[in-house]
Design a protein around this motif. Structure first.
Motif, PDB file in Angstrom:
ATOM      1  N   ASP A  76       0.998  -1.339  -0.063  1.00 28.65           N
ATOM      2  CA  ASP A  76      -0.157   0.004  -0.048  1.00 28.65           C
ATOM      3  C   ASP A  76       0.787   1.200  -0.165  1.00 28.65           C
ATOM      4  O   ASP A  76       0.494   2.386  -0.700  1.00 28.65           O
ATOM      5  CB  ASP A  76      -0.904   0.038   1.291  1.00 28.65           C
ATOM      6  N   GLN A  77       2.058   1.053   0.954  1.00 28.11           N
ATOM      7  CA  GLN A  77       2.896   2.489   0.915  1.00 28.11           C
ATOM      8  C   GLN A  77       3.421   2.546  -0.559  1.00 28.11           C
ATOM      9  O   GLN A  77       3.409   3.808  -1.029  1.00 28.11           O
ATOM     10  CB  GLN A  77       3.873   2.176   1.924  1.00 28.11           C
ATOM     11  N   ARG A  78       3.942   1.457  -1.311  1.00 25.75           N
ATOM     12  CA  ARG A  78       4.501   1.837  -2.457  1.00 25.75           C
ATOM     13  C   ARG A  78       3.306   2.280  -3.471  1.00 25.75           C
ATOM     14  O   ARG A  78       3.643   2.938  -4.392  1.00 25.75           O
ATOM     15  CB  ARG A  78       5.044   0.555  -3.001  1.00 25.75           C
ATOM     16  N   ASP A  79       2.225   1.737  -3.517  1.00 29.78           N
ATOM     17  CA  ASP A  79       1.124   2.063  -4.399  1.00 29.78           C
ATOM     18  C   ASP A  79       0.620   3.537  -4.142  1.00 29.78           C
ATOM     19  O   ASP A  79       0.322   4.190  -5.078  1.00 29.78           O
ATOM     20  CB  ASP A  79      -0.138   1.154  -4.043  1.00 29.78           C
ATOM     21  N   SER A  80       0.811   3.992  -2.886  1.00 24.61           N
ATOM     22  CA  SER A  80       0.205   5.445  -2.565  1.00 24.61           C
ATOM     23  C   SER A  80       1.510   6.439  -2.591  1.00 24.61           C
ATOM     24  O   SER A  80       0.985   7.725  -2.782  1.00 24.61           O
ATOM     25  CB  SER A  80      -0.118   5.390  -1.034  1.00 24.61           C
ATOM     26  N   GLN A  81       2.564   6.018  -2.770  1.00 24.86           N
ATOM     27  CA  GLN A  81       3.555   7.121  -2.864  1.00 24.86           C
ATOM     28  C   GLN A  81       4.610   7.266  -3.942  1.00 24.86           C
ATOM     29  O   GLN A  81       5.256   8.238  -4.266  1.00 24.86           O
ATOM     30  CB  GLN A  81       4.693   6.628  -1.548  1.00 24.86           C
ATOM     31  N   ARG A  82       3.959   6.168  -5.133  1.00 22.24           N
ATOM     32  CA  ARG A  82       4.783   6.222  -6.311  1.00 22.24           C
ATOM     33  C   ARG A  82       4.218   7.740  -6.858  1.00 22.24           C
ATOM     34  O   ARG A  82       3.304   8.277  -6.780  1.00 22.24           O
ATOM     35  CB  ARG A  82       4.179   5.259  -7.269  1.00 22.24           C
ATOM     36  N   ALA A  83       4.833   8.261  -8.127  1.00 24.02           N
ATOM     37  CA  ALA A  83       4.718   9.451  -8.416  1.00 24.02           C
ATOM     38  C   ALA A  83       3.671   9.465  -9.730  1.00 24.02           C
ATOM     39  O   ALA A  83       2.809  10.279  -9.813  1.00 24.02           O
ATOM     40  CB  ALA A  83       6.114  10.145  -9.255  1.00 24.02           C
ATOM     41  N   SER A  84       3.520   8.316 -10.172  1.00 21.33           N
ATOM     42  CA  SER A  84       2.755   8.185 -11.304  1.00 21.33           C
ATOM     43  C   SER A  84       1.342   7.492 -10.946  1.00 21.33           C
ATOM     44  O   SER A  84       1.237   6.431 -10.667  1.00 21.33           O
ATOM     45  CB  SER A  84       3.296   7.550 -12.355  1.00 21.33           C
ATOM     46  N   ALA A  85       0.400   8.390 -10.954  1.00 16.79           N
ATOM     47  CA  ALA A  85      -1.138   7.874 -10.645  1.00 16.79           C
ATOM     48  C   ALA A  85      -1.091   7.175  -9.289  1.00 16.79           C
ATOM     49  O   ALA A  85      -1.486   5.963  -9.157  1.00 16.79           O
ATOM     50  CB  ALA A  85      -1.642   6.789 -11.730  1.00 16.79           C
ATOM     51  N   PRO A  86      -0.733   7.578  -8.113  1.00 23.28           N
ATOM     52  CA  PRO A  86      -0.707   6.938  -6.926  1.00 23.28           C
ATOM     53  C   PRO A  86      -2.252   6.678  -6.434  1.00 23.28           C
ATOM     54  O   PRO A  86      -2.858   6.984  -6.803  1.00 23.28           O
ATOM     55  CB  PRO A  86      -0.155   7.950  -5.883  1.00 23.28           C
ATOM     56  N   LEU A  87      -2.418   5.583  -5.527  1.00 26.70           N
ATOM     57  CA  LEU A  87      -3.605   5.162  -4.831  1.00 26.70           C
ATOM     58  C   LEU A  87      -3.840   6.638  -4.068  1.00 26.70           C
ATOM     59  O   LEU A  87      -3.180   6.794  -3.261  1.00 26.70           O
ATOM     60  CB  LEU A  87      -3.202   4.026  -4.085  1.00 26.70           C
ATOM     61  N   MET A  88      -4.975   7.023  -4.427  1.00 23.94           N
ATOM     62  CA  MET A  88      -5.755   8.131  -3.423  1.00 23.94           C
ATOM     63  C   MET A  88      -7.165   8.075  -3.683  1.00 23.94           C
ATOM     64  O   MET A  88      -7.624   7.486  -4.963  1.00 23.94           O
ATOM     65  CB  MET A  88      -5.151   9.245  -3.685  1.00 23.94           C
ATOM     66  N   ILE A  89      -7.839   8.988  -2.900  1.00 22.68           N
ATOM     67  CA  ILE A  89      -9.435   8.742  -2.894  1.00 22.68           C
ATOM     68  C   ILE A  89      -9.867   9.752  -4.221  1.00 22.68           C
ATOM     69  O   ILE A  89      -9.232  10.787  -3.994  1.00 22.68           O
ATOM     70  CB  ILE A  89      -9.974   9.168  -1.872  1.00 22.68           C
ATOM     71  N   ALA A  90     -10.551   9.188  -5.204  1.00 25.02           N
ATOM     72  CA  ALA A  90     -10.749  10.273  -6.372  1.00 25.02           C
ATOM     73  C   ALA A  90     -11.820  11.230  -5.760  1.00 25.02           C
ATOM     74  O   ALA A  90     -12.746  11.007  -4.913  1.00 25.02           O
ATOM     75  CB  ALA A  90     -11.542   9.557  -7.399  1.00 25.02           C
ATOM     76  N   LEU A  91     -11.767  12.633  -6.444  1.00 21.39           N
ATOM     77  CA  LEU A  91     -12.368  13.752  -5.994  1.00 21.39           C
ATOM     78  C   LEU A  91     -14.201  13.116  -6.339  1.00 21.39           C
ATOM     79  O   LEU A  91     -14.311  12.686  -7.574  1.00 21.39           O
ATOM     80  CB  LEU A  91     -12.411  14.748  -7.048  1.00 21.39           C
ATOM     81  N   GLY A  92     -14.945  13.290  -5.222  1.00 16.98           N
ATOM     82  CA  GLY A  92     -16.660  12.866  -5.730  1.00 16.98           C
ATOM     83  C   GLY A  92     -16.630  11.539  -5.246  1.00 16.98           C
ATOM     84  O   GLY A  92     -17.865  11.090  -5.618  1.00 16.98           O
ATOM     85  N   ALA A  93     -15.371  10.542  -4.905  1.00 15.11           N
ATOM     86  CA  ALA A  93     -15.717   9.211  -4.663  1.00 15.11           C
ATOM     87  C   ALA A  93     -16.390   8.978  -3.358  1.00 15.11           C
ATOM     88  O   ALA A  93     -16.250   9.904  -2.243  1.00 15.11           O
ATOM     89  CB  ALA A  93     -14.493   8.203  -4.786  1.00 15.11           C
ATOM     90  N   ARG A  94     -17.243   7.979  -3.163  1.00 13.43           N
ATOM     91  CA  ARG A  94     -17.849   7.551  -1.892  1.00 13.43           C
ATOM     92  C   ARG A  94     -17.089   6.555  -1.406  1.00 13.43           C
ATOM     93  O   ARG A  94     -16.536   5.594  -1.833  1.00 13.43           O
ATOM     94  CB  ARG A  94     -19.216   7.011  -2.441  1.00 13.43           C
ATOM     95  N   VAL A  95     -16.562   7.060  -0.202  1.00 14.94           N
ATOM     96  CA  VAL A  95     -15.729   6.090   0.540  1.00 14.94           C
ATOM     97  C   VAL A  95     -16.449   5.312   1.424  1.00 14.94           C
ATOM     98  O   VAL A  95     -17.453   5.654   2.157  1.00 14.94           O
ATOM     99  CB  VAL A  95     -14.547   6.948   1.578  1.00 14.94           C
ATOM    100  N   ILE A  96     -16.190   3.754   1.327  1.00 17.36           N
ATOM    101  CA  ILE A  96     -16.950   2.770   2.311  1.00 17.36           C
ATOM    102  C   ILE A  96     -15.766   1.794   3.018  1.00 17.36           C
ATOM    103  O   ILE A  96     -14.838   1.392   2.376  1.00 17.36           O
ATOM    104  CB  ILE A  96     -17.651   1.836   1.319  1.00 17.36           C
ATOM    105  N   ASN A  97     -15.777   2.132   4.177  1.00 20.75           N
ATOM    106  CA  ASN A  97     -14.858   1.425   5.121  1.00 20.75           C
ATOM    107  C   ASN A  97     -15.654   0.203   5.450  1.00 20.75           C
ATOM    108  O   ASN A  97     -16.648   0.283   6.144  1.00 20.75           O
ATOM    109  CB  ASN A  97     -14.536   2.136   6.475  1.00 20.75           C
ATOM    110  N   ASN A  98     -15.069  -0.833   4.861  1.00 20.90           N
ATOM    111  CA  ASN A  98     -15.925  -2.097   5.141  1.00 20.90           C
ATOM    112  C   ASN A  98     -15.559  -3.042   6.384  1.00 20.90           C
ATOM    113  O   ASN A  98     -15.520  -4.273   6.331  1.00 20.90           O
ATOM    114  CB  ASN A  98     -16.434  -3.011   3.891  1.00 20.90           C
TER     115      ASN A  98
END
Ligand code: DC
Length: 227
Positions: A181-203
């Motif tokens: 997750d850290q690698r996916d969130s911290q990469r420079a190109s299209a990192p993992l993040m919450i899109a503008l307008g996305a509905r967040v569901i913690n399941n």
């Protein structure tokens, strides 16, 4: 001289793509499959596409830390997208690697391959091409932010790390989710993040059915999704 107007004016079809992003083992795959079935849409697992490239690089004995080599392999490999049983497959040289891409070795390699900007460009094109198959439910890390930022159907799944580790262990897979997750969130190109307008569901405490139903109801409630 003026050009005559076309007989039928061009129709602008609404974009029917449900984007489901989120952390590793947050239930994206099971949820996306369930949502796709309910909405009669095509399921696209973009993680599988990155895994396929990681597997291919390992097969070719490439150093997955060598960005240039990985980018070249991605430019040159011979692939085809096909849709079987409402699910998109990426074939390499006519072969569909299904089980091979789930090994611990591929899982450890995939985040490196997925961080290469040229790979992400290549994947984005193929993922956008999937609309040829029909309405889509596409899961990944950057679908709402980068692949289909224009879609109105965006969801982001998460669960606490303990719960996610338990889910992976139940699948018989041991891996360092936090590191990935850290690698996916911290990469420079299209990192993992919450899109503008996305509905967040913690399941963390929701069942697969409950999570899926939240998404299905949300999509169906919007005028654009065909009834
Ligand atoms: O969802 P998964 O675990 O099969 O994804 C495999 C890897 O691919 C993961 O490390 C993140 C990466 N990935 C990505 O960067 N972008 C996507 N759209 C999908 C997956």
């Amino acid at each position: 001289m003026s050009t005559p107007a076309p007989a039928t004016p061009p129709t602008h079809q609404p974009l029917l793509v449900v984007a489901i992003d989120g952390t590793s083992a947050s239930g994206k795959s099971s949820t996306a499959r369930c949502v796709a079935r309910a909405l009669n849409a095509i399921y696209v697992d973009t993680g599988a596409m990155y895994r396929t490239l990681a597997w291919y690089c390992l097969q070719q004995r490439l150093d997955i830390h060598d960005e240039k080599a990985v980018a070249t392999a991605c430019r040159k490999w011979v692939t085809k997208l096909e849709c079987v049983d409402q699910k998109v497959r990426l074939l390499v040289g006519g072969y569909y690697p299904e089980k091979e891409i789930r090994t611990a070795e591929t899982s450890a390699a995939v985040a490196h391959v997925a961080a290469v900007p040229k790979v992400r460009d290549w994947m984005k094109k193929r993922q956008r091409d999937c609309v040829q198959f029909g309405p889509l439910v596409m899961e990944g890390r950057d679908i709402g932010t980068n692949v289909f930022p224009e879609t109105e159907f965006k969801f982001y799944l998460d669960a606490n790390l303990d719960e996610r580790n338990k889910r992976r262990a139940a699948e018989g897979v041991q891996e360092n989710l936090a590191a990935r997750d850290q690698r996916d969130s911290q990469r420079a190109s299209a990192p993992l993040m919450i899109a503008l307008g996305a509905r967040v569901i913690n399941n963390s405490v929701l069942t697969l059915e409950a999570t899926s139903q939240l998404i299905i109801d949300d999509v169906r409630a919007r005028a654009t999704w065909p009834k």
